[in-house]
Structures are given as structure tokens and as C-alpha cells.
Design a protein around this motif. Structure first.
Motif, PDB file in Angstrom:
ATOM      1  N   SER A   5       0.834  -1.203   0.000  1.00 47.50           N
ATOM      2  CA  SER A   5       0.000   0.000   0.000  1.00 47.50           C
ATOM      3  C   SER A   5       0.866   1.249   0.000  1.00 47.50           C
ATOM      4  O   SER A   5       2.068   1.192   0.276  1.00 47.50           O
ATOM      5  N   GLN A   8       2.787   1.814   3.107  1.00 52.50           N
ATOM      6  CA  GLN A   8       3.899   0.898   3.360  1.00 52.50           C
ATOM      7  C   GLN A   8       5.116   1.221   2.506  1.00 52.50           C
ATOM      8  O   GLN A   8       6.203   0.712   2.765  1.00 52.50           O
ATOM      9  N   ALA A  27       1.590   3.169  -4.149  1.00 48.72           N
ATOM     10  CA  ALA A  27       1.187   1.774  -4.018  1.00 48.72           C
ATOM     11  C   ALA A  27       1.744   0.979  -5.189  1.00 48.72           C
ATOM     12  O   ALA A  27       1.720   1.432  -6.332  1.00 48.72           O
TER      13      ALA A  27
END
Ligand SMILES: [Zn+2]
Length: 58
Positions: A5, A8, A27
Motif C-alpha cells: 500500500s 507501506q 502503491a
């Protein structure tokens, strides 16, 4: 293959599909072999980060 994502994605990666940088906060997907003969650690070292759209067309 595992989706990453935007939250992240903390580093920039080079996408092997288009050879462009995946900017932090984008992403994308991370891809690796799970059946490598060199073992799991080698598989993890061989992970590649792709733009989601580049992986779909690969
Ligand atoms: Zn790409």
C-alpha cells in the motif's frame, strides 16, 4: 506477489518493467520466487518491486 500500500512504501524502488523509479508513497507490488533452489533467504534478496500497472502487463 504481494501488494504494497501507499503507506507501506517508504523507500523508492526501481521498477524492472519500465526501469523508472517507484516514488515513496506509491502503491505497488513486490514479486519474488518462492521455489528458488538457493533457499528462502536468496528468494527474499531477489524480490523486485513493480508498479502495479507494469506487473499486470508483464
Ligand atoms: Zn513500472
Amino acid at each position: 506477489m504481494q501488494p504494497i500500500s501507499a503507506t507501506q512504501a517508504l523507500k523508492d524502488y526501481r521498477c524492472p518493467g519500465c526501469t523508472s523509479i517507484i516514488a515513496p508513497g506509491t502503491a505497488h507490488v513486490v514479486v519474488w520466487r518462492a521455489d528458488g533452489v538457493m533457499g528462502e533467504s536468496a528468494d527474499l534478496a531477489a524480490r523486485r518491486h513493480w508498479h502495479s500497472h507494469c506487473w499486470r502487463v508483464a
